[in-house]
Design an enzyme around this catalytic site. Structure first.
Site, short mmCIF file in Angstrom:
data_model
loop_
_atom_site.label_atom_id
_atom_site.label_comp_id
_atom_site.label_asym_id
_atom_site.label_seq_id
_atom_site.Cartn_x
_atom_site.Cartn_y
_atom_site.Cartn_z
N GLY A 112 0.76 -1.22 0.08
CA GLY A 112 0.01 -0.03 -0.08
C GLY A 112 1.01 1.13 0.03
CB CYS A 113 1.93 3.37 -1.95
SG CYS A 113 2.73 1.68 -2.26
#
Lengths: 506, 144, 366
Positions: C10-11
C-alpha cells in the site's frame, strides 16, 4: 453357439416390498432388461442386458429398483483388471474391435484436480459479484497486434478493421455433436440454450438440419473429412466454421455412422442416401500436409467472404504445441484442442483410452508456445475434453484458454448417465439415438431449460471465483497463471503447466 | 377454463400418469398401499393410448357441450359452475352408464366402490395442477 | 540483493507539475509526501524529477545503483558499447540522522552512437540487459533531463539523503511505500522508470500474470516482478509504440464495462469495444492509483472501480496529483479546483497546455 464366458455387469435389486408391478421399468428399457411375467403381479429382470443407464431407477415411482455394479465377478487381480478380462472374452467371442462411447474413463491424472485458485486478502479487496459488475464476455477470433487510431478529431477514430469475432457472454461453448450421433431433440436443446445464454453450439460433422438454420447466429458448423452436408448455405448461415482434423476421443482415426441410423431426416441433413453408412475418413484426403490445411482454411474464408472466423480443431497429441503453431500460421482464427478425455458417440475403446494427452498439459504448452513465438493473438484457443465444472472452466482460462467446449457436461445436464453405450443407438435417455420411441424422451423445452440453468449456475460460480481473486473481467484471468498453484505434482508437471507449487508466493 | 393439453410428441408411454392418477383417487393416497392393500384397487381416470412409437395420455376433455351431462338421468353428471369442470356426484350416480354410452372419447369408466359408479377425470378437484400433469416426467401434459 | 518476489504494498503518491515549465526546488514535494507519512512504513521511498539536468538535456541520464561497486566496470563496458559517456559522477548524498548507510549511486550522461530511429529501443534493451544479467547493479532511471532517486526509508528521509532541495525541476513525483515484507532493497523502491517514463503506484495488480505475458509478446521482460514495472512497460508500449493518446490510456488500462459501452453512441461504442477486443491482455485489474511522469507533463489514473484514492488539483499554473487532499493543501492551502478521479479516469497536465480540469473523458459514474 458356444456359451459366452461373460456374465452380467450389473446387478438389479428389485425391492419386492416396494414394487407395485406398474411396468414402468418394462416400458422404459430399450435393452429389454425388464419383463412383466404372465402373472401380472411380478416383473422379472434379465440382468445380462443391463447397461447401467439408470433410466428405470429414475422413473420407478416407488424407488423399488437399484442397479449397481455386480461385485465379485472376477477374482481380484492387480494386473488383470475386469476391463481387460471382459475385453478378452468379448473379443475371443466376436473377433472385432471393442467399441465404446463417451470419453476416456481410465484413472489418468486429472490436472484440474491438482490446480488451486487464488483469492484476495487484505492487500487487495475482493469484489462482490452481487454488488459490482464482473464481466465474462469474451471474443474469439484473430486479434490485431495493435490498433491504428486517428487521434486528430474530436473523438478518436479506430481505423484498423477488426477480424471477425465470436462474442461469447459466457466462455463456455457446446462442443461438436452431430445430428446423427445425437438426436434431433438433443440438438435442438443445445441450439436453443446456446441462443438463450449467448454462446454457441457446434453442428458436428453431420451437416445442419434445415430447422436449425434460424439458429445460425449461435451455431458453429463443422467441416470434417467426410464433408457431410457441407455446401455454401451451410457455411454461410453459421457464426463460424470449424475444420475438424481430429477428435480427442479418437485422434488419428475417422468416424462411422452406421446405415441404420441414417434416417430420412439425417439423410436429408448429411446429403447422403438413406440407410447408407456415413464414413468419415481418418485424414482429410485433401490435407496431407500443413500447407494443404492453409488452402482449405482460405477456401472456406473465400466462401464466407472473410466475414466469420474459421477454427481448426485438433486432438491433443504429443507434438500438439508445434502443430498448433502451424495451424495458427495456416490462418486459423481459432484453434480448438481436444484432450484425451473428450467424448465421442463411438470409438474403438483401445484408441479412446490410450491415444492422446490430457488437455491441461496440451493447453499449457500450446499457449506458452504461441506466446513465445509472438503469435498468440493471431488465434483464440478453445479447449475441450473433460471440463466437468465451473472450476475446471476457470482453471482452463487461467492456464490460457479463451473459452472451453463442453460436450459430456452438457449431455449429463440433459440426462446422460455415462453408460457409454452411445454407439448402440439405444440411448434410453433419448440423447444418442434416432429411434423415435427413444428420441421423444428428451423434451427439448426441458432440455433447453436444464442447459440454460447449468450455464447460468456456472457463470455465477465463475463470477464468485473471479471476484474473490479481485478480478472483474475475465480477460484479466486469461493466461494469468499467477492465480494457479499446483498440489501433488512433480517438478516436471509444474514446469509443463507453467504453474508454481502451492505455497510458493509471487 | 384451464384444460389439460396433450403434447403427444413428448409422451414417452411410461404410464406414470395412470399410476399417479390411480394413487390420487385411492383411499390412502399412498402409492404402495393403493396398489398392494386397497381392494378394489382404484381406477386411473387417464389412459395412455399407443400405436407404434406414438403414444399419448387421454382423459376427459370437459367438453363445452358435454353429452354425458346432457344424457345423465339422475343429474349426477354435472358441470361445476365456477370451474367448468365436468364431474360425477357419486352419491347421485345410479350406474345406468348413459354417460359411458354417450361419451365420444370413451374416457368414462365403471368403477366398483360400495356400488358401481361412473368414474372420470375430475381435474383432481380443480385445485392446482392435476397430478397427471404435475408428475409427467417429460412435461408431455400441460395444464393451461 | 535482488528482491525475488512480487511484494504487495500500500502506498502514498504525490506529484507536482508547473504548467509553465518553471523549475521549482524539491522542497515542496518532500513536504507534500511527508504529510502522508502514515501511508508508508519506512521500507521504501523515492522521487522522480523532470527538468533537473538542463545542461545535459539532449543526453540520456542514467542513474545506476550499485549494491556491489565491483560491478561498475561491467556496467560501464556495456554502456560504452552503445553510448559515449559525456559525463559521469557519483550522485551526491548526505548522511542524515536516519539514514547512515547507502549503496553507491552513479549517474552517467550518455550520447547514443547508433542509428537515431531505434534509439529508444536500444536504450530499453540496454536497461533490460543490465537489469536482468548483472547481479549487483541496477539502472534506476534512463530518461533525458530527468532522474529517479529512491531507496529504503521514509520518502522524506530519502529526499534529504539525495539533497533534493538543491535540484530544480518543473515536475516532481514522489512515492512512499508500505510493502508487506521486510526485505529492503534500494532498487525495489519506487518510482519505477524506463526511458523518460516514471511510474509511482499505489495498489496491487491482480491481472499481473497475464499483463506480464502480454508484454512478453512485445519483447518486454519483466524481471523485477513488481506491478509497477508492468505498468511502466504497458505505458511505454501503448504510448510510444502504439501511439495511444495519453488521455485515452484509461480506455485500455482501466476500460469501461461492457454494459457501459452498450449504452454509448455508435462511434464511442466502436472505439471502446475495439479497444477491449484487441487490448484485453493490457487491462489492469485490481486496485490501483498511479501517477506517471513523462517529459513535459504527468498524468494520474485510477482503476476501473476506483479501489484506491487519487485527487487532482489546480492552483494558478500548478497541477497536483495526490493520494490525499492534505498532501496538496500542505503546499497550496487555496486551490482553484480539486477533483477526485473517477473510476478508470485519466487526468493529465502538460507544460504549456491549458488546464483540462479533468472528468471530461470520465465514463464511469463512480
Amino acid at each position: 453357439m458356444a456359451k459366452s464366458l461373460l456374465f452380467p455387469e450389473f446387478k438389479i435389486d428389485r425391492d419386492k416390498e416396494r414394487c407395485i408391478s406398474c411396468q414402468v421399468c418394462v416400458r422404459q428399457c430399450a435393452n429389454d432388461v425388464h419383463e412383466g411375467s404372465d402373472n401380472e403381479d411380478t416383473v422379472l429382470s434379465q440382468e445380462e442386458n443391463c447397461v447401467g443407464c439408470q433410466r428405470c431407477v429414475n422413473l420407478c415411482p416407488t424407488n423399488a429398483l437399484t442397479v449397481h455394479k455386480r461385485e465379485g465377478g472376477f477374482r481380484p487381480n492387480g494386473n488383470w483388471s475386469e476391463q481387460h478380462l471382459r475385453g478378452i472374452y468379448k473379443q475371443a467371442e466376436s473377433g472385432g474391435i471393442l467399441l465404446t462411447g463417451m470419453g476416456c474413463d481410465r484413472s489418468y491424472p486429472i490436472y484440474w484436480d491438482h490446480l488451486l485458485l487464488n483469492a484476495s486478502q487484505v492487500t487487495n479487496p475482493s469484489i462482490d459479484p452481487l454488488r459490482e459488475p464482473i464481466e465474462l464476455t469474451s471474443y474469439l477470433g484473430r486479434k490485431e497486434e495493435k490498433l491504428d487510431i486517428d487521434w486528430s478529431g474530436e473523438f478518436p477514430l479506430v481505423q484498423t478493421r477488426l477480424a471477425p469475432q465470436l462474442e461469447l457472454k459466457v466462455p463456455v461453448v457446446f462442443s461438436a455433436m452431430s445430428y446423427g450421433s445425437i438426436s434431433y431433440n438433443a440438438f435442438r436443446s443445445l441450439a436453443e440454450a446456446a441462443r438463450e445464454v449467448g454462446t454457441f453450439c457446434n453442428s458436428g460433422e453431420g451437416g445442419l438440419h434445415p430447422d436449425f438454420y434460424p439458429y445460425g447466429d449461435n451455431i458453429v458448423v463443422q467441416v470434417a473429412s467426410g464433408r457431410f452436408g457441407v455446401h455454401r448455405d451451410y457455411l454461410r448461415v453459421a457464426a463460424a466454421v470449424e475444420i475438424k482434423i481430429g477428435q480427442g476421443a479418437k485422434p488419428g482415426i475417422g468416424g462411422h455412422l452406421p446405415g441404420e441410423k441414417v434416417t430420412k431426416e439425417i439423410s436429408r441433413t448429411r446429403k447422403i442416401p438413406e440407410e447408407s453408412d456415413a464414413i468419415s475418413p481418418a485424414p482429410h484426403h485433401d490435407i496431407y500436409s500443413i500447407e494443404d490445411l492453409e488452402r482449405l482454411v482460405f477456401a472456406i474464408k473465400e466462401a464466407i467472404n472473410y466475414k466469420k472466423p474459421v477454427a481448426v480443431k485438433i486432438a491433443a497429441v504429443h507434438n500438439v504445441a508445434a502443430i498448433a503453431s502451424g495451424v495458427v500460421r495456416a490462418g486459423a482464427d481459432i484453434v480448438t484442442i481436444d484432450g484425451i478425455r473428450g467424448g465421442t458417440g463411438a470409438a474403438p475403446q483401445v484408441i479412446r483410452d490410450n491415444v492422446g494427452i490430457p488437455i491441461e498439459l496440451a493447453l499449457a504448452q500450446v499457449d506458452e508456445r504461441l506466446r513465445s513465438e509472438g503469435i498468440r493473438h493471431h488465434s483464440s484457443l478453445l479447449i475441450a475434453g473433460g471440463i466437468r465444472s465451473s472450476a475446471d472452466v476457470i482453471k482452463a482460462i487461467a492456464l490460457g484458454a479463451d473459452a472451453v467446449y463442453v460436450g459430456t457436461a452438457a449431455l449429463v445436464g440433459l440426462g446422460c448417465h455415462l453408460c457409454q453405450k452411445c454407439y448402440t443407438g439405444k440411448c434410453n435417455w433419448g440423447i444418442a439415438t434416432q429411434d423415435p420411441v427413444l428420441t421423444k424422451r428428451l423434451n427439448p423445452n426441458i432440455g433447453k431449460r436444464r442447459l440454460v440453468n447449468l450455464i447460468r449456475a456456472w457463470s455465477f460460480e465463475i463470477k464468485e471465483m473471479l471476484g474473490g481473486m479481485g478480478v472483474n473481467a475475465i480477460e484479466s484471468l486469461r493466461g494469468n497463471r499467477e492465480h494457479l498453484r499446483a498440489v501433488g505434482l512433480s517438478k516436471e508437471e509444474c514446469a509443463v503447466l507453467g504453474v508454481k507449487a502451492a505455497g510458493e508466493g509471487w | 377454463m384451464k384444460k389439460i393439453r396433450i403434447q403427444e410428441e413428448f409422451c414417452i408411454g411410461c404410464r406414470l400418469c395412470e399410476i399417479n392418477c390411480l394413487v390420487k383417487h385411492s383411499y390412502s393416497g399412498k402409492i404402495i398401499k393403493a396398489f398392494r392393500e386397497e381392494s378394489p384397487r382404484a381406477l386411473p381416470r387417464i389412459r395412455v393410448e399407443e400405436e407404434g412409437y406414438l403414444s399419448f395420455a387421454l382423459q376427459c376433455r370437459h367438453c363445452e357441450d358435454a353429452p354425458c351431462v346432457e344424457n345423465c338421468m339422475s343429474g349426477a353428471m354435472q358441470r361445476d359452475r365456477e370451474t367448468g369442470t365436468v364431474f360425477c356426484d357419486e352419491e347421485r350416480c345410479v350406474g345406468c352408464w348413459m354417460c359411458i354410452m354417450s361419451c365420444p372419447l370413451g374416457v368414462i369408466k365403471r368403477e366398483q366402490k360400495t356400488r358401481r359408479i361412473a368414474s372420470k377425470c375430475d381435474l383432481c378437484g380443480g385445485e392446482g395442477e392435476p397430478v397427471c400433469v404435475a408428475q409427467c416426467p417429460n412435461e408431455a401434459l400441460l395444464y393451461e | 540483493m535482488r528482491d525475488p518476489f512480487r511484494i504487495p504494498s500500500g502506498c502514498a503518491v504525490s506529484g507536482i507539475l508547473n504548467l509553465d515549465g518553471k523549475p521549482v526546488s524539491g522542497t515542496h514535494i518532500i513536504r507534500s509526501i511527508e504529510v502522508m507519512h502514515e501511508r508508508s512504513n519506512g521500507l521504501g521511498g523515492g522521487f522522480a524529477a523532470y527538468g533537473i539536468y538542463p545542461r545535459y538535456a539532449d543526453l540520456y541520464a542514467f542513474h545506476v545503483l550499485y549494491d556491489d561497486p565491483l560491478r561498475k566496470q561491467d556496467v560501464e563496458t556495456i554502456l560504452k558499447q552503445r553510448f559515449s559517456v559525456e559525463h559521469s559522477e557519483e550522485i551526491p548524498c548526505r548522511k542524515t540522522d536516519v539514514i547512515k548507510e547507502w549503496p553507491l549511486f552513479m549517474r552517467y550522461f550518455l550520447r547514443y552512437l547508433g542509428e537515431e530511429e531505434n534509439e529508444d529501443d536500444e536504450v530499453v534493451q540496454v536497461v533490460m540487459e543490465v537489469n536482468s544479467s548483472i547481479h549487483g547493479a541496477y539502472i534506476v532511471s534512463s530518461g533525458k533531463n530527468m532522474g529517479i532517486f529512491k531507496g529504503v526509508g521514509y520518502p522524506e528521509d530519502i529526499g534529504r539523503l539525495f539533497r533534493l532541495e538543491e535540484y530544480r525541476g518543473y515536475c516532481w513525483i514522489a512515492h512512499g511505500r508500505f510493502p508487506t515484507n521486510s526485505v529492503g532493497w534500494w532498487g525495489g523502491a519506487h518510482p519505477f522508470g524506463l526511458l523518460s517514463w516514471s511510474v509511482v503506484h499505489n495498489g496491487e495488480i491482480s491481472s499481473y500474470g497475464i499483463n506480464r505475458r502480454y508484454l512478453q509478446n512485445f519483447g518486454y521482460l519483466c524481471n523485477l516482478q513488481t506491478d509497477t514495472e508492468v505498468i511502466a512497460y504497458l505505458v511505454d508500449l501503448l504510448v510510444r509504440k502504439h501511439r495511444v493518446h495519453i488521455d485515452y490510456l484509461g480506455a485500455i488500462l482501466a476500460s469501461p464495462f461492457w454494459e457501459q459501452i452498450e449504452r454509448m453512441d455508435a462511434q464511442k461504442k466502436h472505439f471502446f469495444s475495439s479497444i477491449r477486443t484487441i487490448y484485453g491482455g493490457a487491462l489492469l485489474n485490481g486496485p490501483f492509483s498511479i501517477i506517471v511522469g513523462f517529459p513535459g507533463g504527468m498524468f494520474g489514473m485510477v482503476d476501473r472501480i476506483k479501489l484506491r484514492p487519487m485527487l487532482a488539483a489546480w492552483k494558478n499554473k500548478t497541477f497536483f496529483l495526490s493520494s490525499e487532499e492534505c498532501a496538496i493543501r500542505e503546499i497550496s492551502p487555496d486551490l482553484d479546483r480539486l477533483v477526485a478521479l473517477k473510476a478508470g479516469e485519466v487526468i493529465s497536465g502538460r507544460v504549456g497546455e491549458r488546464n483540462n480540469y479533468g472528468q471530461k473523458l470520465a465514463v464511469s459514474g463512480v
